[in-house]
Design an enzyme around this catalytic site. Sequence first.
Site, PDB file in Angstrom:
ATOM      1  N   ARG A 178       0.657  -1.079  -0.207  1.00 37.32           N
ATOM      2  CA  ARG A 178      -0.658  -0.082  -0.352  1.00 37.32           C
ATOM      3  C   ARG A 178       1.242   1.227   0.029  1.00 37.32           C
ATOM      4  O   ARG A 178       1.674   1.417   0.986  1.00 37.32           O
ATOM      5  CB  ARG A 178      -0.761   0.329   1.566  1.00 37.32           C
ATOM      6  CG  ARG A 178      -1.732   1.212   1.120  1.00 37.32           C
ATOM      7  CD  ARG A 178      -3.359   0.921   0.834  1.00 37.32           C
ATOM      8  NE  ARG A 178      -3.734  -0.373   0.587  1.00 37.32           N
ATOM      9  CZ  ARG A 178      -3.890  -0.931  -0.771  1.00 37.32           C
ATOM     10  NH1 ARG A 178      -3.659  -0.723  -1.938  1.00 37.32           N
ATOM     11  NH2 ARG A 178      -4.775  -2.198  -0.261  1.00 37.32           N
TER      12      ARG A 178
ATOM     13  N   GLY B  15       6.218   0.933   5.920  1.00 37.42           N
ATOM     14  CA  GLY B  15       6.971  -0.390   4.940  1.00 37.42           C
ATOM     15  C   GLY B  15       7.182   0.183   3.562  1.00 37.42           C
ATOM     16  O   GLY B  15       8.540  -0.040   3.395  1.00 37.42           O
ATOM     17  N   CYS B  16       6.344   0.086   3.241  1.00 37.42           N
ATOM     18  CA  CYS B  16       5.842   0.959   1.862  1.00 37.42           C
ATOM     19  C   CYS B  16       7.280   1.770   1.301  1.00 37.42           C
ATOM     20  O   CYS B  16       7.814   1.979   0.454  1.00 37.42           O
ATOM     21  CB  CYS B  16       4.526   0.882   1.050  1.00 37.42           C
ATOM     22  SG  CYS B  16       3.996  -1.349   1.208  1.00 37.42           S
ATOM     23  N   THR B  17       6.760   2.978   2.888  1.00 37.10           N
ATOM     24  CA  THR B  17       7.234   4.229   2.231  1.00 37.10           C
ATOM     25  C   THR B  17       9.141   4.250   2.521  1.00 37.10           C
ATOM     26  O   THR B  17      10.176   4.667   1.267  1.00 37.10           O
ATOM     27  CB  THR B  17       7.134   5.125   2.930  1.00 37.10           C
ATOM     28  OG1 THR B  17       5.488   5.577   2.719  1.00 37.10           O
ATOM     29  CG2 THR B  17       7.412   6.705   3.165  1.00 37.10           C
TER      30      THR B  17
ATOM     31  N   ALA C 292      10.056   2.405  -1.213  1.00 32.38           N
ATOM     32  CA  ALA C 292      10.848   2.861  -2.061  1.00 32.38           C
ATOM     33  C   ALA C 292      11.694   3.901  -1.494  1.00 32.38           C
ATOM     34  O   ALA C 292      11.970   4.251  -2.887  1.00 32.38           O
ATOM     35  CB  ALA C 292       8.724   3.869  -1.878  1.00 32.38           C
TER      36      ALA C 292
END
Length: 158
Positions: free
Chosen positions: A38, A43-45, A48
Amino acid sequence: MLDPGDPAPDFELPDQDGETVSLSSYRGEYVVVYFYPRADTPGCTTEACGFRDAYDEYAARDVRVLGVSDDPVDDLAPFAAEYDLPFRLLSDEDGAVSTAYDSYGEKNMFGNTFDGVFRNTYVVGPEGDIVFAYEGVSPEGHAEQILADLDEVLDGDD
């Protein structure tokens, strides 16, 4: 999981700007295809931004980076802009591409069960085959781990 040596399933998906991106258009290059659950979550930030911070090193090796989630295009553009992400984020809203890469299915969080994207990464080689497969990755340091693995392969390509 797909295994090294398996053909990478081709796909066409819209990026954060609504432009269609196909994996086959990168034939002849190495491509990191990373699946993340998401946009704009911790975590995704982290993941990325790891790719963003290492992006010049990827570019110096002529390696492309594509992020894939089931977020709608409208959620990807602000995420890419807020964190100044220099690579394309792709929208796989129905999960079809993520499924083809064994990166989509049932998840459990806070007692709720739902379908979603698993945090897996594949490196696709110039001929369109899987070179590396990473399952259930940790966002921290993942971009650097891939670079180290790629360096072993790329040194042999010289």
